[in-house]
Scaffold this motif. Structure first.
Motif, PDB file in Angstrom:
ATOM      1  N   MET A  33      65.452 -33.577 -20.817  1.00  0.00           N
ATOM      2  CA  MET A  33      65.999 -32.939 -19.624  1.00  0.00           C
ATOM      3  C   MET A  33      65.086 -31.797 -19.212  1.00  0.00           C
ATOM      4  O   MET A  33      64.507 -31.120 -20.065  1.00  0.00           O
ATOM      5  N   GLY A  34      64.968 -31.615 -17.913  1.00  0.00           N
ATOM      6  CA  GLY A  34      64.122 -30.545 -17.412  1.00  0.00           C
ATOM      7  C   GLY A  34      64.756 -29.846 -16.234  1.00  0.00           C
ATOM      8  O   GLY A  34      65.687 -30.355 -15.610  1.00  0.00           O
ATOM      9  N   GLU A  45      58.461 -26.086  -8.568  1.00  0.00           N
ATOM     10  CA  GLU A  45      57.692 -25.768  -9.766  1.00  0.00           C
ATOM     11  C   GLU A  45      58.503 -26.013 -11.021  1.00  0.00           C
ATOM     12  O   GLU A  45      59.734 -25.909 -11.026  1.00  0.00           O
ATOM     13  N   PHE A  46      57.787 -26.293 -12.088  1.00  0.00           N
ATOM     14  CA  PHE A  46      58.393 -26.533 -13.385  1.00  0.00           C
ATOM     15  C   PHE A  46      58.961 -25.252 -13.965  1.00  0.00           C
ATOM     16  O   PHE A  46      58.373 -24.179 -13.842  1.00  0.00           O
ATOM     17  N   VAL A  47      60.131 -25.372 -14.617  1.00  0.00           N
ATOM     18  CA  VAL A  47      60.749 -24.220 -15.264  1.00  0.00           C
ATOM     19  C   VAL A  47      60.852 -24.420 -16.772  1.00  0.00           C
ATOM     20  O   VAL A  47      60.357 -23.606 -17.549  1.00  0.00           O
ATOM     21  N   ALA A  48      61.482 -25.518 -17.181  1.00  0.00           N
ATOM     22  CA  ALA A  48      61.692 -25.729 -18.618  1.00  0.00           C
ATOM     23  C   ALA A  48      61.974 -27.199 -18.885  1.00  0.00           C
ATOM     24  O   ALA A  48      62.395 -27.937 -17.986  1.00  0.00           O
ATOM     25  N   THR A  95      66.600 -32.519 -13.950  1.00  0.00           N
ATOM     26  CA  THR A  95      66.154 -33.893 -14.019  1.00  0.00           C
ATOM     27  C   THR A  95      66.269 -34.360 -15.465  1.00  0.00           C
ATOM     28  O   THR A  95      66.212 -33.549 -16.385  1.00  0.00           O
ATOM     29  N   ALA A  96      66.424 -35.649 -15.642  1.00  0.00           N
ATOM     30  CA  ALA A  96      66.555 -36.170 -16.997  1.00  0.00           C
ATOM     31  C   ALA A  96      66.013 -37.591 -17.067  1.00  0.00           C
ATOM     32  O   ALA A  96      66.071 -38.337 -16.079  1.00  0.00           O
ATOM     33  N   TRP A  97      65.468 -37.899 -18.211  1.00  0.00           N
ATOM     34  CA  TRP A  97      65.135 -39.286 -18.539  1.00  0.00           C
ATOM     35  C   TRP A  97      66.273 -39.790 -19.423  1.00  0.00           C
ATOM     36  O   TRP A  97      66.549 -39.211 -20.471  1.00  0.00           O
TER      37      TRP A  97
END
Length: 120
Positions: A33-34, A45-48, A95-97
């Motif tokens: 998860m992100g 932008e990316f956070v975590a 977001t998640a895979w």
């Protein structure tokens, strides 16, 4: 499969918020998860990011202040945000895979954003 982000709001600088990302549908496993964010007039932008084997990754701008986690039993991820700054103001997306009960192929899912506003 759907993701629903929540927990956004308005806080003063130095405050805290906890974002949640609830996954629903025929989910077998959340593989990772992100969180990403998009401020007005800027690119996303990316956070975590966190994987189901515990690998963690944070953007330099939030490291030490934000903590990402996932409760696999509840199919919910979290982003604990402390010591918030005005520059953290943005719409936050999760977001998640995930692997579903009907397919072994993992798929990426995005949720709608939740707005975080930090005032000085």
């Amino acid at each position: 499969v759907q993701l629903q982000a929540s927990g956004g709001g308005s806080v003063q600088a130095g405050g805290s918020l906890r974002l949640s990302c609830a996954a629903s549908g025929n989910i077998a496993t959340i593989n990772s998860m992100g969180w990403y964010r998009q401020a007005p007039g800027r690119q996303r932008e990316f956070v975590a990011h966190v994987t189901n084997v515990g690998s963690l990754n944070y953007a330099a701008s939030v490291k030490g202040r934000f903590t990402i986690s996932v409760d696999n039993a509840a199919n919910t991820g979290y982003l604990q945000m402390n010591s918030l700054k005005p520059e953290d103001t943005a719409v936050y997306f999760c977001t998640a895979w995930v692997t579903t009960t009907t397919s072994q192929a993992a798929r990426e899912v995005w949720g709608r954003g939740t707005l975080v506003t930090v005032s000085s």
